[in-house]
Design an enzyme around this catalytic site. Structure first.
Site, PDB file in Angstrom:
ATOM      1  N   LYS A  24     -26.495  15.924  12.296  1.00  0.00           N
ATOM      2  CA  LYS A  24     -26.208  17.203  11.669  1.00  0.00           C
ATOM      3  C   LYS A  24     -27.347  17.572  10.732  1.00  0.00           C
ATOM      4  O   LYS A  24     -27.982  16.638  10.211  1.00  0.00           O
ATOM      5  CB  LYS A  24     -24.875  17.187  10.917  1.00  0.00           C
ATOM      6  CG  LYS A  24     -24.599  15.992   9.991  1.00  0.00           C
ATOM      7  CD  LYS A  24     -25.524  15.569   8.898  1.00  0.00           C
ATOM      8  CE  LYS A  24     -25.904  16.502   7.817  1.00  0.00           C
ATOM      9  NZ  LYS A  24     -26.835  15.887   6.820  1.00  0.00           N
ATOM     10  N   TYR A  40     -21.250  19.680   4.992  1.00  0.00           N
ATOM     11  CA  TYR A  40     -20.055  18.829   4.901  1.00  0.00           C
ATOM     12  C   TYR A  40     -18.848  19.639   4.404  1.00  0.00           C
ATOM     13  O   TYR A  40     -17.725  19.428   4.863  1.00  0.00           O
ATOM     14  CB  TYR A  40     -20.305  17.641   3.963  1.00  0.00           C
ATOM     15  CG  TYR A  40     -21.148  16.562   4.592  1.00  0.00           C
ATOM     16  CD1 TYR A  40     -20.579  15.621   5.435  1.00  0.00           C
ATOM     17  CD2 TYR A  40     -22.508  16.487   4.351  1.00  0.00           C
ATOM     18  CE1 TYR A  40     -21.348  14.628   6.031  1.00  0.00           C
ATOM     19  CE2 TYR A  40     -23.301  15.507   4.931  1.00  0.00           C
ATOM     20  CZ  TYR A  40     -22.703  14.579   5.771  1.00  0.00           C
ATOM     21  OH  TYR A  40     -23.470  13.607   6.363  1.00  0.00           O
TER      22      TYR A  40
HETATM   23  P1  NDP Z   1     -35.981  10.242   7.135  1.00  0.00           P
HETATM   24  O1  NDP Z   1     -37.099  11.049   6.593  1.00  0.00           O
HETATM   25  O2  NDP Z   1     -35.584   9.019   6.416  1.00  0.00           O
HETATM   26  O3  NDP Z   1     -36.327   9.797   8.641  1.00  0.00           O
HETATM   27  C1  NDP Z   1     -36.676  10.731   9.607  1.00  0.00           C
HETATM   28  C2  NDP Z   1     -37.513  10.038  10.669  1.00  0.00           C
HETATM   29  O4  NDP Z   1     -37.821  10.997  11.671  1.00  0.00           O
HETATM   30  C3  NDP Z   1     -38.866   9.529  10.178  1.00  0.00           C
HETATM   31  O5  NDP Z   1     -38.820   8.259   9.600  1.00  0.00           O
HETATM   32  C4  NDP Z   1     -39.670   9.526  11.453  1.00  0.00           C
HETATM   33  O6  NDP Z   1     -39.384   8.347  12.173  1.00  0.00           O
HETATM   34  C5  NDP Z   1     -39.076  10.681  12.253  1.00  0.00           C
HETATM   35  N1  NDP Z   1     -39.924  11.883  12.259  1.00  0.00           N
HETATM   36  C6  NDP Z   1     -40.437  12.470  13.367  1.00  0.00           C
HETATM   37  N2  NDP Z   1     -41.173  13.519  13.056  1.00  0.00           N
HETATM   38  C7  NDP Z   1     -41.158  13.621  11.712  1.00  0.00           C
HETATM   39  C8  NDP Z   1     -41.765  14.521  10.800  1.00  0.00           C
HETATM   40  N3  NDP Z   1     -42.533  15.543  11.204  1.00  0.00           N
HETATM   41  N4  NDP Z   1     -41.555  14.321   9.485  1.00  0.00           N
HETATM   42  C9  NDP Z   1     -40.769  13.329   9.038  1.00  0.00           C
HETATM   43  N5  NDP Z   1     -40.182  12.433   9.872  1.00  0.00           N
HETATM   44  C10 NDP Z   1     -40.371  12.576  11.200  1.00  0.00           C
HETATM   45  O7  NDP Z   1     -34.756  11.229   7.316  1.00  0.00           O
HETATM   46  P2  NDP Z   1     -33.218  10.838   7.493  1.00  0.00           P
HETATM   47  O8  NDP Z   1     -33.137   9.640   8.359  1.00  0.00           O
HETATM   48  O9  NDP Z   1     -32.569  10.787   6.189  1.00  0.00           O
HETATM   49  O10 NDP Z   1     -32.640  12.128   8.264  1.00  0.00           O
HETATM   50  C11 NDP Z   1     -32.842  12.333   9.647  1.00  0.00           C
HETATM   51  C12 NDP Z   1     -31.713  13.197  10.209  1.00  0.00           C
HETATM   52  O11 NDP Z   1     -30.478  12.533  10.010  1.00  0.00           O
HETATM   53  C13 NDP Z   1     -31.567  14.570   9.550  1.00  0.00           C
HETATM   54  O12 NDP Z   1     -31.209  15.534  10.512  1.00  0.00           O
HETATM   55  C14 NDP Z   1     -30.434  14.376   8.558  1.00  0.00           C
HETATM   56  O13 NDP Z   1     -29.717  15.553   8.276  1.00  0.00           O
HETATM   57  C15 NDP Z   1     -29.561  13.377   9.307  1.00  0.00           C
HETATM   58  N6  NDP Z   1     -28.778  12.536   8.400  1.00  0.00           N
HETATM   59  C16 NDP Z   1     -27.440  12.419   8.620  1.00  0.00           C
HETATM   60  C17 NDP Z   1     -26.664  11.654   7.791  1.00  0.00           C
HETATM   61  C18 NDP Z   1     -25.210  11.484   8.072  1.00  0.00           C
HETATM   62  O14 NDP Z   1     -24.514  10.902   7.238  1.00  0.00           O
HETATM   63  N7  NDP Z   1     -24.700  11.930   9.210  1.00  0.00           N
HETATM   64  C19 NDP Z   1     -27.219  10.984   6.612  1.00  0.00           C
HETATM   65  C20 NDP Z   1     -28.663  11.130   6.499  1.00  0.00           C
HETATM   66  C21 NDP Z   1     -29.384  11.896   7.364  1.00  0.00           C
HETATM   67  P3  NDP Z   1     -40.489   7.595  13.050  1.00  0.00           P
HETATM   68  O15 NDP Z   1     -41.514   7.094  12.076  1.00  0.00           O
HETATM   69  O16 NDP Z   1     -39.710   6.530  13.715  1.00  0.00           O
HETATM   70  O17 NDP Z   1     -41.044   8.595  14.018  1.00  0.00           O
END
Ligand code: NDP
Length: 366
Positions: A132, A217
């Site tokens: 989401k 949420y």
């Molecule tokens: P993070 O920044 O921690 O991680 C995102 C990951 O996406 C990065 O580590 C990277 O992984 C990859 N990525 C690919 N392209 C990009 C870019 N241009 N910039 C940054 N990162 C990129 O974010 P979150 O994990 O917190 O959030 C990711 C998604 O999950 C969002 O849509 C957020 O809303 C959702 N989310 C949902 C939650 C829930 O409870 N349902 C809680 C937290 C987040 P790599 O290095 O492997 O390519």
């Protein structure tokens, strides 16, 4: 549906002793074909949380990874025993089409990238779970639903609260009439966002601000707590920090939703207040309060009848097992988690942004 857990429960209740239970089942290994084999895309903060939680899953199995960071792929291979042939980069992941070890791709990257990656996963013939907000607007979300329909794959949105036991108990009570006619819902969703350079504060990656990330949420919660879809929205924005929250990145929005049965929701979405994670539902005969309501838990809740005592289960573990059952067995969840459910929230977000701009009540047709 017959799950490994059901099987163990059944035989545990029969005359067969534990010694007769096949070792693979007791050890947590999946019998061939019983598990949904998932590749996680985006090995960031939430991707890691899901991967960890999946270690306790009985029906979903972490089988692959897609990342732009080779060192993370190497770490996941050793930590989770993922085969190298099940690891991809963003530029070659379309080849996943030929990989029978992967049934589904779980997209956990910044919001604005969901649309393109979901379309590519669907074209590769894989089921898709998308975090989401499923997209950055309703147009994108509708395209994602259409693409998955066309490819004949399922599209689910990572709404983990739809499987949370105390939340489901409140929904059960509401359906049973315990609260009487629902009149009011309050949703407070927010936290103080840190690092000003993160993608969540960049319109081109986040698609917006707090509303996309945390306000959703309260939107989604208003719908599952009241049990209806809203027909109008009004909204007001407050911005106190124009450097941190640039054009198109909302800091705080208050919004109100009107429901066909006459209930009204009053909600707050913010990146500038801590301790804001509360749902309150009020009906003619009773009430429910969830505090906290959507954090990773344990969720706490009480109603006019007393404390909610359902057990805490790691949200992402139960979510992934239930999603495996939805995909593999066509199980129908109590609250939908499919792409059309996510599309409704995106239509509401579009309408909230519209209402902020115009200052007028925006009609909704979901
Ligand atoms: P993070 O920044 O921690 O991680 C995102 C990951 O996406 C990065 O580590 C990277 O992984 C990859 N990525 C690919 N392209 C990009 C870019 N241009 N910039 C940054 N990162 C990129 O974010 P979150 O994990 O917190 O959030 C990711 C998604 O999950 C969002 O849509 C957020 O809303 C959702 N989310 C949902 C939650 C829930 O409870 N349902 C809680 C937290 C987040 P790599 O290095 O492997 O390519």
């Amino acid at each position: 549906m017959s799950t490994r857990r059901d099987f163990i429960r059944k035989i545990a209740g029969s005359a067969i002793t534990a010694a007769a239970v096949p070792q693979a089942l007791m050890a947590g290994n999946q019998p061939e074909g019983a598990a949904l084999k998932v590749a996680i895309m985006g090995l960031g903060s939430y991707g890691n949380r899901v991967a960890e939680a999946m270690q306790a899953c009985t029906r979903a199995k972490l089988a692959g990874a897609i990342s732009g960071t080779p060192s993370k792929l190497a770490a996941w291979q050793s930590r989770y025993g993922i085969a190298e042939k099940n690891c991809y980069h963003y530029d070659n992941f379309d080849e996943i089409r030929n990989n029978r070890d992967i049934d589904a791709v779980y997209v956990i990257v910044p919001n604005a990238l969901h649309h393109d990656f979901v379309l590519r996963a669907a074209r590769a013939g894989k089921h898709v779970i998308c975090e989401k907000p499923m997209a950055v607007n309703a147009k994108q979300a509708a395209e994602m639903v259409a693409a998955c329909d066309k490819a004949g794959v399922k599209l689910l949105v990572g709404y983990r609260m739809h499987f949370e036991p105390k939340t489901l108990e409140v929904i059960r009570m509401r359906k049973a009439g315990d609260f009487g006619k629902i009149k009011f819902f309050q949703g407070l969703s927010g936290f103080n966002i840190g690092d000003p350079t993160q993608w969540r504060l960049k319109k081109e990656l986040a698609g917006g601000g707090a509303m996309m990330d945390i306000g959703i949420y309260s939107i989604n919660g208003a719908r599952y707590m009241i049990g209806e879809d809203p027909v109008w929205v009004t909204a007001q924005e407050t911005k106190t920090d124009f450097v941190k929250f640039r054009e198109g990145v909302d800091e705080t929005i208050q919004f109100q939703l009107g429901f066909p049965g006459g209930a009204v929701a009053s909600c707050l979405s913010t990146y500038s207040l801590n301790n804001l994670d509360r749902f309150f539902l009020d009906g003619e005969k009773g009430w429910a309060e969830m505090l906290p309501s959507t954090g990773y838990g344990p969720i706490k809740g009480r109603t006019h009848k007393g404390e909610l005592t359902q057990p805490h289960i790691t949200h992402q573990t139960i979510q992934m097992d239930e999603m495996a059952a939805i995909i593999l067995d066509n199980k129908q969840p109590v609250v939908p988690v499919d792409g059309r459910e996510g599309l409704k929230d995106m239509k509401i977000i579009d309408a909230i942004y519209e209402a902020v701009k115009t200052g007028k009540k925006t009609e909704l047709s979901l």
